[in-house]
Design an enzyme around this catalytic site. Structure first.
Site, short mmCIF file in Angstrom:
data_model
loop_
_atom_site.label_atom_id
_atom_site.label_comp_id
_atom_site.label_asym_id
_atom_site.label_seq_id
_atom_site.Cartn_x
_atom_site.Cartn_y
_atom_site.Cartn_z
N ARG A 116 23.06 26.60 -31.90
CA ARG A 116 22.30 26.43 -30.67
C ARG A 116 23.08 26.99 -29.47
O ARG A 116 22.52 27.60 -28.56
CB ARG A 116 22.00 24.93 -30.49
CG ARG A 116 21.05 24.61 -29.38
CD ARG A 116 20.58 23.17 -29.48
NE ARG A 116 21.64 22.21 -29.19
CZ ARG A 116 21.53 20.90 -29.41
NH1 ARG A 116 20.42 20.40 -29.93
NH2 ARG A 116 22.52 20.10 -29.11
N LYS A 175 20.44 24.10 -23.66
CA LYS A 175 21.23 23.15 -22.87
C LYS A 175 21.84 23.89 -21.67
O LYS A 175 23.04 23.88 -21.44
CB LYS A 175 22.29 22.48 -23.74
CG LYS A 175 21.74 21.28 -24.51
CD LYS A 175 22.87 20.47 -25.08
CE LYS A 175 22.40 19.29 -25.89
NZ LYS A 175 21.69 18.25 -25.16
N GLU A 197 9.49 15.48 -23.87
CA GLU A 197 10.63 14.71 -24.34
C GLU A 197 11.06 13.72 -23.27
O GLU A 197 10.42 13.62 -22.23
CB GLU A 197 11.78 15.61 -24.75
CG GLU A 197 12.22 16.59 -23.70
CD GLU A 197 13.45 17.35 -24.16
OE1 GLU A 197 14.48 16.71 -24.43
OE2 GLU A 197 13.38 18.58 -24.27
C1 PLP Z 1 20.92 17.29 -25.86
C2 PLP Z 1 19.49 17.04 -25.57
C3 PLP Z 1 18.64 16.41 -26.50
C4 PLP Z 1 19.13 15.86 -27.81
O1 PLP Z 1 19.69 16.86 -28.65
P1 PLP Z 1 20.67 16.42 -29.84
O2 PLP Z 1 21.07 17.71 -30.47
O3 PLP Z 1 19.88 15.56 -30.77
O4 PLP Z 1 21.80 15.71 -29.22
C5 PLP Z 1 17.31 16.27 -26.17
N1 PLP Z 1 16.82 16.71 -24.99
C6 PLP Z 1 17.59 17.32 -24.08
C7 PLP Z 1 16.99 17.81 -22.81
C8 PLP Z 1 18.96 17.50 -24.32
O5 PLP Z 1 19.73 18.07 -23.40
#
Ligand code: PLP
Length: 347
Positions: free
Chosen positions: A82, A185, A221
């Site tokens: 990622r 991210k 989300e």
């Molecule tokens: C990091 C994150 C998640 C969760 O991702 P994981 O890989 O399961 O830790 C979900 N939503 C957002 C916006 C994030 O930054």
């Protein structure tokens, strides 16, 4: 060696582990060897690309102790992939995924005494990639810094185990646009949510659930965590798109539900109205783990799940995930990377 940390009261505050990692690269050249150095500040040009134009990317990974005395990272290869994709989208040189994993393993080895005892928390590792070279005209920075620090952490939303939290649907702001950056991210995704989240907290909520920016109908989300709901034997979650972060815990929960619990898993557009008639809701993430949702407030109306208690499916999924992470259940999907046995071939 021991450190003076009160493991029983860990929340999600920063308690820096003693060693951090730092490496720099010039685009077109290979990554330098980098170095592990004592945690502390470093200097940055006022014209750094990250400070002026937001060229920056983060990750979040956990290492936990297992019952039989190992310290294991959870699926760091997934974060590595990622991170590489996000770097490319932000016009930054990606770090080779194998190399990324090696650095995570070595960070844990060098900060072992900061990994909480079994069941009391994890070492949260925060890799960052920034455009640190100076740039005035808008464009890609001439130099990049990969830095990694770590902190022991406990629960994200509330202290003391698996406690259901209240969420509010955000009706005044969109976290992420269609064809936008929500699926990475990217550091710029987070600052705009600070104010709305703080306001939601003042109203007694733990955070927001965001709807899609086009129809304002479908759940995306929960700010820093992915959303799930349960109806009978069916587990539903919004299908991934360029506005939803593809969570590692999301993918893991889907596998557990399908392959261990025999649930039907539906990844599709998930209307808020559907979630409001569900039996249980929860959200997932490296930081949030599996957090049960006590209630969702939408258009001034609060819908309560399981009388504010943790629902049975949510409880099962939480137990499966955390028991695999703690080495209590068999790691049948080979998600754990033992930091003592992992061969550091590239360092
Ligand atoms: C990091 C994150 C998640 C969760 O991702 P994981 O890989 O399961 O830790 C979900 N939503 C957002 C916006 C994030 O930054």
């Amino acid at each position: 060696m021991t450190v003076n940390i009160d493991w029983d009261s860990l929340g999600f505050q920063l308690t820096p582990a003693k060693i951090m990692y730092i490496a720099t690269v010039t685009p077109g050249r290979p990554w330098g060897a980098g170095e592990f150095v004592p945690y502390g500040p470093f200097s940055l040009s006022p014209a750094a690309g990250v400070l002026n134009y937001g060229q920056g990317l983060i990750e979040g990974i956990k290492a936990s102790r297992t019952q039989d005395g190992r310290i294991c990272l959870f699926r760091p290869d997934q974060n590595a992939l990622r991170f590489a994709l996000g770097a490319e989208r932000l016009a930054m040189p990606p770090l080779p995924p194998d190399r990324f994993v090696e650095i995570m393993v070595e960070m844990v080895r060098r900060n072992q005494e900061y990994v909480p005892p079994v069941g009391l928390g994890s070492l949260y590792i925060r890799p960052c990639l920034w455009g640190t070279g100076p740039i005035l005209g808008m464009g890609a920075a001439p130099e990049y810094t990969f830095s990694v620090y770590a902190s022991p952490v406990g629960h994200y939303f509330k202290k003391g185990g698996i406690v259901p939290v209240k969420f509010e649907v955000c009706e005044t702001f969109h976290r992420s646009a269609a064809k936008g950056m929500g699926g990475t991210k990217y550091i710029g995704n987070y600052a705009p949510t600070i104010l709305p989240t703080a306001e939601a907290k003042q109203r007694g909520f733990s955070g927001h659930i965001y709807l899609d920016a086009v129809h304002e109908t479908y759940i995306e989300e929960a700010g820093i965590a992915n959303f799930f709901c349960v109806k009978g034997n069916c587990l539903m979650t919004p299908q991934l798109s360029d506005s939803i972060l593809p969570g590692v815990i999301r993918a893991s929960v889907i596998e557990l539900a399908k392959k261990i619990l025999g649930m039907e898993v539906v990844e599709a557009r998930l209307a808020i109205e559907t979630a409001l008639t569900a039996d249980e809701c929860f959200c997932t993430g490296t930081a949030a783990v599996v957090t049960p949702i006590a209630s969702i407030t939408y258009q001034q109306k609060e819908t309560v799940y399981q009388a504010f208690q943790t629902g049975p499916r949510t409880q099962q999924i939480y137990q499966l995930l955390t028991k695999i992470q703690q080495g209590i259940l068999e790691d049948r999907f080979q998600w754990l990377v033992d930091t003592e046995r992992h061969y550091a071939y590239s360092m």
